[in-house]
Write an enzyme that holds these catalytic residues in place. Sequence first.
Site, mmCIF file in Angstrom:
data_model
loop_
_atom_site.group_PDB
_atom_site.id
_atom_site.type_symbol
_atom_site.label_atom_id
_atom_site.label_comp_id
_atom_site.label_asym_id
_atom_site.label_seq_id
_atom_site.Cartn_x
_atom_site.Cartn_y
_atom_site.Cartn_z
ATOM 1 N N LYS A 5 57.367 27.271 31.752
ATOM 2 C CA LYS A 5 56.152 28.103 31.640
ATOM 3 C C LYS A 5 56.037 28.596 30.187
ATOM 4 O O LYS A 5 56.633 28.024 29.291
ATOM 5 C CB LYS A 5 56.234 29.264 32.643
ATOM 6 C CG LYS A 5 56.140 28.805 34.100
ATOM 7 C CD LYS A 5 54.753 28.275 34.424
ATOM 8 C CE LYS A 5 54.651 27.809 35.867
ATOM 9 N NZ LYS A 5 53.398 27.092 36.128
ATOM 10 N N ARG B 67 38.138 28.011 34.978
ATOM 11 C CA ARG B 67 37.361 27.003 35.712
ATOM 12 C C ARG B 67 35.866 27.266 35.622
ATOM 13 O O ARG B 67 35.056 26.329 35.650
ATOM 14 C CB ARG B 67 37.826 26.955 37.174
ATOM 15 C CG ARG B 67 39.189 26.243 37.317
ATOM 16 C CD ARG B 67 39.902 26.658 38.572
ATOM 17 N NE ARG B 67 41.142 25.931 38.817
ATOM 18 C CZ ARG B 67 42.316 26.160 38.204
ATOM 19 N NH1 ARG B 67 42.411 27.092 37.268
ATOM 20 N NH2 ARG B 67 43.389 25.457 38.521
ATOM 21 N N ARG C 142 55.372 22.579 25.873
ATOM 22 C CA ARG C 142 55.009 22.444 27.302
ATOM 23 C C ARG C 142 54.817 20.965 27.652
ATOM 24 O O ARG C 142 54.071 20.260 26.960
ATOM 25 C CB ARG C 142 53.700 23.207 27.609
ATOM 26 C CG ARG C 142 53.645 24.654 27.173
ATOM 27 C CD ARG C 142 54.355 25.607 28.087
ATOM 28 N NE ARG C 142 53.932 25.642 29.455
ATOM 29 C CZ ARG C 142 53.033 26.487 29.971
ATOM 30 N NH1 ARG C 142 52.423 27.346 29.197
ATOM 31 N NH2 ARG C 142 52.748 26.472 31.262
ATOM 32 N N ASP D 102 53.625 32.535 39.491
ATOM 33 C CA ASP D 102 53.439 33.390 38.310
ATOM 34 C C ASP D 102 53.939 34.818 38.543
ATOM 35 O O ASP D 102 54.024 35.612 37.602
ATOM 36 C CB ASP D 102 51.954 33.422 37.906
ATOM 37 C CG ASP D 102 51.485 32.074 37.366
ATOM 38 O OD1 ASP D 102 52.341 31.241 37.016
ATOM 39 O OD2 ASP D 102 50.263 31.845 37.301
ATOM 40 N N ARG E 293 61.328 31.119 31.905
ATOM 41 C CA ARG E 293 61.296 32.450 32.539
ATOM 42 C C ARG E 293 62.594 32.792 33.249
ATOM 43 O O ARG E 293 62.916 33.976 33.402
ATOM 44 C CB ARG E 293 60.092 32.561 33.486
ATOM 45 C CG ARG E 293 58.799 32.678 32.702
ATOM 46 C CD ARG E 293 57.567 32.864 33.571
ATOM 47 N NE ARG E 293 56.422 33.139 32.702
ATOM 48 C CZ ARG E 293 55.160 33.005 33.073
ATOM 49 N NH1 ARG E 293 54.853 32.589 34.290
ATOM 50 N NH2 ARG E 293 54.182 33.285 32.225
ATOM 51 N N SER F 145 51.134 21.224 41.582
ATOM 52 C CA SER F 145 50.583 21.834 40.368
ATOM 53 C C SER F 145 49.065 21.832 40.414
ATOM 54 O O SER F 145 48.431 20.774 40.501
ATOM 55 C CB SER F 145 51.058 21.068 39.129
ATOM 56 O OG SER F 145 50.227 21.382 38.029
ATOM 57 N N SER G 261 42.745 31.991 36.319
ATOM 58 C CA SER G 261 42.489 30.601 36.748
ATOM 59 C C SER G 261 41.010 30.376 37.016
ATOM 60 O O SER G 261 40.432 29.353 36.636
ATOM 61 C CB SER G 261 43.270 30.297 38.030
ATOM 62 O OG SER G 261 44.643 30.320 37.781
HETATM 63 C C1 S3P Z 1 47.420 27.538 36.988
HETATM 64 C C2 S3P Z 1 48.366 26.829 37.696
HETATM 65 C C3 S3P Z 1 49.803 27.152 37.686
HETATM 66 C C4 S3P Z 1 50.053 28.541 37.117
HETATM 67 C C5 S3P Z 1 49.273 28.788 35.866
HETATM 68 C C6 S3P Z 1 47.782 28.682 36.150
HETATM 69 C C7 S3P Z 1 46.004 27.119 37.059
HETATM 70 O O1 S3P Z 1 50.484 26.208 36.879
HETATM 71 O O2 S3P Z 1 51.441 28.726 36.892
HETATM 72 O O3 S3P Z 1 49.554 30.077 35.362
HETATM 73 O O4 S3P Z 1 45.103 27.890 36.654
HETATM 74 O O5 S3P Z 1 45.744 26.006 37.548
HETATM 75 P P1 S3P Z 1 50.957 24.776 37.455
HETATM 76 O O6 S3P Z 1 49.746 23.996 37.802
HETATM 77 O O7 S3P Z 1 51.724 24.125 36.332
HETATM 78 O O8 S3P Z 1 51.828 25.070 38.634
#
Ligand code: S3P
Length: 430
Positions: free
Chosen positions: A344, A26, A124, A317, A348, A169, A22
Amino acid sequence: MQLTVGKINSISGTITVPGDKSISHRSIMIGALADGVTHVTGFLAAEDCISTMRCFESLGVTIERLSDTELKIHGVGLKGLKEPGDVLDVGNSGTTLRILPGILASQDQGLFVVLTGDASIRRRPTGRVVEPLRLMTAEIWGREEGNYPPLAINGSRIESIQYNLPVASAQVKTCLLLAALLAEGETEISEPAQSRDHTERMLELFGARIDSYDTTYKINGGQRLKAAPVDVPGDISSAAFFMVAASIVNDSSLRIENVGVNETRTGIIDALYEMGANILLSDQRDVSNEPRANMEIKSAQLKATILEGEIIPRLIDEIPIIAVAATQAEGRTEIRDARELRVKESDRIAALSAELRKMGAIIEELDDGMIIHGPTPLKGARVNSHGDHRIAMSLAVAALVADGETVIENSESIAISYPSFVGDVLNLRK
Ligand code: S3P
């Protein structure tokens, strides 16, 4: 590709896991929008983050790759992205798919972009970002009224909003926060539970101001971002596979160094503590506005637990690997409020139930989670990753305690988040 994994007697040693996925995504996105050059260390050189890197290169951003894990991103400022000559391919990366529309929709310098990705990405849901972006007057279209990619975006002047996310989210929150940077006035976003806050932390590091209380965030448009060095900690979602492996493989003792322990991500530690795991954190420190620590894990007899409500976004996750831990825990583990798992990289809930059952696990599938009975002796079997990196690695950890050999089909998906996983497991055999 097939991966064959056998039982092991114990795990010992010291590892570092690759950079947080993540935060790596970013660092490119926010680095690209900043003024100045962002120096990134500890970057995750895995397929998902490379997809993000390629998209930004196609949008006119220069990214110097000093090594696999070290980058220099030449920021173009909030409105400096260029129209790409072709469709942008996000590969398998849901994070890129959900966040990019916010960045692109607010570019009013005449920018048209089409986003697509692999077969899993095209299943998705994207309505969760399309709907609020349209409320901001964004020009965005997609299949089934914007609910599925490919998405087409025409950059335009957009307006601020007040919006309550229906589901917690971080991807949606990030999409809207980054869109809000170029919107007129103040945007206010609320979510029903706290999702990961890496965006808020990195925006602060880059000099932006976000006011947050509980799970409401306010941000003013027009704030410029100033490049800052980003050192990415190890990914707790990757460390989780080893935390569980060292807990359930007898006679194990493992040290994992420099793991991100941001509170919005440490639900896995809380859950494993609840289950009786032996995990010790030390040397906690903050670098680049993100906490990290070292971990020592020793084997333990786990017991069942109940996971539901606010903890779910903090370990979303890690549910696949928690399900593996639950097969070895005494009692009935219940996981609820996790319907998001169905959308996802794979469904899952369905994938885990089907594959772990082949190895002898006792699992009931719920609409929004699973009930797992343990402890059950697992046996080697031919299983399938469903093209999902976290399912593949969870099955590999289950195989470490299963009698006989397990063959994991479609294991190439591991490279999405952790290309060196197999080598790291092999190095830890005693
Ligand atoms: C993430 C947010 C999560 C996570 C994904 C990475 C992110 O998803 O499951 O693997 O980097 O912002 P959601 O925002 O759909 O919950």
